[in-house]
Design an enzyme around this catalytic site. Structure first.
Site, PDB file in Angstrom:
ATOM      1  N   SER A 111       0.835  -1.215   0.000  1.00 61.26           N
ATOM      2  CA  SER A 111       0.000   0.000   0.000  1.00 61.26           C
ATOM      3  C   SER A 111       0.864   1.257   0.000  1.00 61.26           C
ATOM      4  CB  SER A 111      -0.891   0.020   1.245  1.00 61.26           C
ATOM      5  OG  SER A 111      -1.836  -1.006   1.192  1.00 61.26           O
ATOM      6  N   ARG A 155     -13.251  -6.753 -11.413  1.00 61.44           N
ATOM      7  CA  ARG A 155     -13.528  -6.202 -10.068  1.00 61.44           C
ATOM      8  C   ARG A 155     -14.401  -4.943 -10.122  1.00 61.44           C
ATOM      9  NH1 ARG A 155      -8.211  -6.362  -6.468  1.00 61.44           N
ATOM     10  NH2 ARG A 155      -9.770  -5.869  -4.879  1.00 61.44           N
ATOM     11  N   LYS A 213     -12.162  -9.276  -3.615  1.00 57.03           N
ATOM     12  CA  LYS A 213     -10.715  -9.043  -3.677  1.00 57.03           C
ATOM     13  C   LYS A 213     -10.167  -9.653  -4.978  1.00 57.03           C
ATOM     14  CE  LYS A 213     -10.427  -6.766   0.121  1.00 57.03           C
ATOM     15  NZ  LYS A 213     -10.168  -5.323   0.044  1.00 57.03           N
ATOM     16  N   ARG A 262      -2.444 -14.064  -2.155  1.00 48.21           N
ATOM     17  CA  ARG A 262      -2.601 -14.303  -0.719  1.00 48.21           C
ATOM     18  C   ARG A 262      -3.167 -15.703  -0.436  1.00 48.21           C
ATOM     19  NH1 ARG A 262      -0.713  -9.656   1.001  1.00 48.21           N
ATOM     20  NH2 ARG A 262      -1.485  -7.715   0.102  1.00 48.21           N
ATOM     21  N   ASP A 268      -6.806  -8.027   4.545  1.00 45.85           N
ATOM     22  CA  ASP A 268      -5.982  -8.817   3.615  1.00 45.85           C
ATOM     23  C   ASP A 268      -5.413 -10.070   4.261  1.00 45.85           C
ATOM     24  OD1 ASP A 268      -6.463  -7.043   1.605  1.00 45.85           O
ATOM     25  OD2 ASP A 268      -4.576  -5.965   1.831  1.00 45.85           O
ATOM     26  N   SER A 291     -13.606   0.886   2.996  1.00 47.81           N
ATOM     27  CA  SER A 291     -12.616   0.701   1.935  1.00 47.81           C
ATOM     28  C   SER A 291     -11.645   1.865   1.893  1.00 47.81           C
ATOM     29  CB  SER A 291     -13.313   0.567   0.569  1.00 47.81           C
ATOM     30  OG  SER A 291     -12.350   0.666  -0.462  1.00 47.81           O
ATOM     31  N   ARG A 337       1.649   4.355  -2.995  1.00 49.14           N
ATOM     32  CA  ARG A 337       1.437   5.771  -2.673  1.00 49.14           C
ATOM     33  C   ARG A 337       2.735   6.569  -2.795  1.00 49.14           C
ATOM     34  NH1 ARG A 337      -2.407   2.616  -0.310  1.00 49.14           N
ATOM     35  NH2 ARG A 337      -4.397   3.512   0.388  1.00 49.14           N
ATOM     36  N   GLN A 352      -9.403   2.102  -0.276  1.00 47.71           N
ATOM     37  CA  GLN A 352      -9.213   2.450  -1.689  1.00 47.71           C
ATOM     38  C   GLN A 352     -10.241   3.486  -2.131  1.00 47.71           C
ATOM     39  OE1 GLN A 352      -9.107  -1.225  -3.901  1.00 47.71           O
ATOM     40  NE2 GLN A 352      -7.131  -1.816  -3.024  1.00 47.71           N
TER      41      GLN A 352
HETATM   42  C1  S3P Z   1      -5.591  -1.253   0.090  1.00 46.09           C
HETATM   43  C2  S3P Z   1      -6.816  -1.306   0.673  1.00 46.09           C
HETATM   44  C3  S3P Z   1      -7.566  -2.555   0.876  1.00 46.09           C
HETATM   45  C4  S3P Z   1      -6.712  -3.792   0.694  1.00 46.09           C
HETATM   46  C5  S3P Z   1      -5.798  -3.679  -0.489  1.00 46.09           C
HETATM   47  C6  S3P Z   1      -4.892  -2.465  -0.352  1.00 46.09           C
HETATM   48  C7  S3P Z   1      -4.935   0.066  -0.054  1.00 46.09           C
HETATM   49  O1  S3P Z   1      -8.644  -2.626  -0.033  1.00 46.09           O
HETATM   50  O2  S3P Z   1      -7.513  -4.942   0.569  1.00 46.09           O
HETATM   51  O3  S3P Z   1      -4.984  -4.833  -0.600  1.00 46.09           O
HETATM   52  O4  S3P Z   1      -3.711   0.103  -0.310  1.00 46.09           O
HETATM   53  O5  S3P Z   1      -5.611   1.093   0.094  1.00 46.09           O
HETATM   54  P1  S3P Z   1     -10.073  -1.952   0.321  1.00 46.09           P
HETATM   55  O6  S3P Z   1      -9.766  -0.610   0.771  1.00 46.09           O
HETATM   56  O7  S3P Z   1     -10.872  -1.984  -0.936  1.00 46.09           O
HETATM   57  O8  S3P Z   1     -10.643  -2.824   1.388  1.00 46.09           O
END
Ligand code: S3P
Length: 453
Positions: A33, A133, A353, A398, A326, A178, A37, A180
């Site tokens: 993550s 997705r 996922k 995973r 995760d 979420s 970023r 994301q």
């Molecule tokens: C992530 C957020 C998670 C996670 C993904 C990485 C991120 O997803 O499952 O592997 O880096 O923001 P969600 O926010 O959709 O749950």
């Protein structure tokens, strides 16, 4: 979902003989993550950003390539070292062709928010998993801000972002937990008119908020709400990415569930929005000691000492689900080892996922002799020794690594199918797991096994 079989495996398989415990010291690769970023923010900042500990996995490398396609000079140095020469948003050029993001939902969702906010037209696509997705979860709030984003049928990628002028800040209540979605909206808000606020139903990882602050951006957080004012510029910085707690999770589970294990994990990111796996394992009776706590790049980091013990089944508290989202494939294996019953609820996000992780873990553990009932939002798992057999990861990194750890609680050999995507988050997994005690070898689709331990 991709289907492989023992006779016709897709890509590489893992072949595992039963193993009894894990020991030694493991350093897992950088946090995925944060690696995404670091590239996104360094690329749009003013000045030179130096990143160390970057995850050289396929997912984060796709994000790096995306910004190279948009004209940003990015140099790779020694292992995990990346230098970005940012000249601000104005220096980015629209990509000449579709950006391919491989397997990465994070890459696609965050980049869509960022590009829509910066008014950069682009087409984003990915592999078979990613193009299945759900993307309406980001497209809808971004459309409310004034963005124009086309999707494939059913709201899936490819996404076509059109230039639609400056966006308007919104106040958005996110229907699902979420990071994301939160990040996509906040990153669009970074270049929108006025203020953008996201309200969340539960705590999710806050790497976007923390890292933006490191780049000099003001982000205010009040409980489950995060706000950002549009028009702020990023100033280059240097940052170190800690080890990924999600990659550590396989080893935490493997060592926790096997008496005789004694394992140290060094330099693990301990952001409190990510440590649910430790809380859940401790509720199951795991012995995990947190030592050498420090702060790196605005994020807590520690070494973890794990001593093996027999685990017991629990009802997993729902407030921990988003803090360990995760890590559930690995936790399914911990539950399969535990005395009694483990009940997982409130985890329906696992179904969207890289694969439907409830289904893939339930099918795989049953194929190995486990006793598991899948439910719409989780599973009911009775602990018992596994017999061994063939488990299909269905191309999910995973689930593949989780089934490998199941060899610690199995009486017979295990073959895990379709493991190529382990490279998205954990290049070198088989070697590291072999050194720690798994009897694992990798087999190409048409090859004889080569032991690595
Ligand atoms: C992530 C957020 C998670 C996670 C993904 C990485 C991120 O997803 O499952 O592997 O880096 O923001 P969600 O926010 O959709 O749950």
């Amino acid at each position: 979902m991709k289907q492989a079989s023992a006779a016709h495996p897709a890509g590489k398989s893992y072949v595992l003989e039963p193993a009894s415990n894990l020991s030694g010291t493991v350093k897992v690769p950088g946090d995925k993550s944060m690696s995404h970023r670091s590239i996104m923010f360094g690329a749009i900042a003013h000045g030179v950003t130096e990143v160390s500990g970057f995850l050289e996995g396929e997912d984060s490398l796709h994000t790096l390539d995306a910004f190279r396609c948009m004209g940003v000079r990015i140099e790779r140095g020694g292992p995990g070292e990346v230098t970005l020469y940012g000249n601000g948003v104005a220096a980015l050029v629209p990509p000449a062709k579709a950006i391919y993001l491989g397997n990465s939902g994070t890459g696609m969702r965050l980049l869509t928010g960022l590009l829509a906010g910066m008014n950069i037209p682009a087409v984003l696509t990915g592999d078979e998993s990613l193009t299945g997705r759900p993307m309406r979860r980001i497209v809808n709030p971004l459309a409310q801000m004034g963005a124009s984003i086309g999707t494939g049928e059913g709201g899936t990628p490819p996404l076509s972002i059109a230039a639609s002028g400056r966006l308007e800040g919104i106040e958005y209540t996110c229907p699902m937990a979420s990071a994301q979605v939160k990040s996509a909206v906040l990153l669009a808000g970074l270049h929108a008119n006025g203020r953008t606020t996201v309200h969340e139903p539960a705590v999710t990882r806050d790497h976007t908020e923390r890292m933006l602050r490191g780049f000099g951006v003001e982000v205010s957080v009040d409980g489950l709400s995060a706000s950002i004012d549009g028009g702020q510029q990023l100033t280059a910085t240097s940052l170190t990415v800690p080890g990924d707690i999600s990659s550590s999770a396989f080893f935490l589970v493997g060592a926790s569930m096997t008496p005789g294990s004694n394992l140290t994990l060094t330099g693990v990111g301990m952001n409190p929005s990510r440590t649910g796996v430790i809380d859940i394992l401790r509720l199951m009776g795991a012995q995990i000691q947190v030592t050498n706590e420090r702060v790196t790049g605005g994020e807590p980091v520690a070494d973890l000492l794990v001593t093996g013990a027999a685990l017991q089944g629990i009802e997993v508290p729902e407030h921990l689900v988003s803090l360990a989202i995760d890590e559930f494939p690995a936790l399914f294996v911990a539950a399969a080892s535990a005395r009694g019953t483990t009940v997982i609820t409130g985890a329906e996000e696992l179904r969207v996922k890289e694969t439907d992780r409830i289904q893939v873990m339930a099918d795989g553990l049953r194929a190995l002799g486990g006793d598991i009932e899948d439910t719409p939002d989780g599973a009911i798992i009775q602990g018992k020794r596994l017999a061994g057999g063939v488990a299909d990861s269905c191309g999910d990194h995973r689930t593949a690594m989780s089934f490998a750890m199941a060899s610690l609680i199995a009486d017979g050999p295990i073959t895990v199918l379709d493991c190529d995507n382990v490279n998205t988050s954990f290049p070198g997994f088989a070697g590291i797991a072999g050194a720690a005690g798994l009897h694992i070898s990798e087999r190409e689709a048409d090859q004889i096994a080569e032991p690595v331990s």
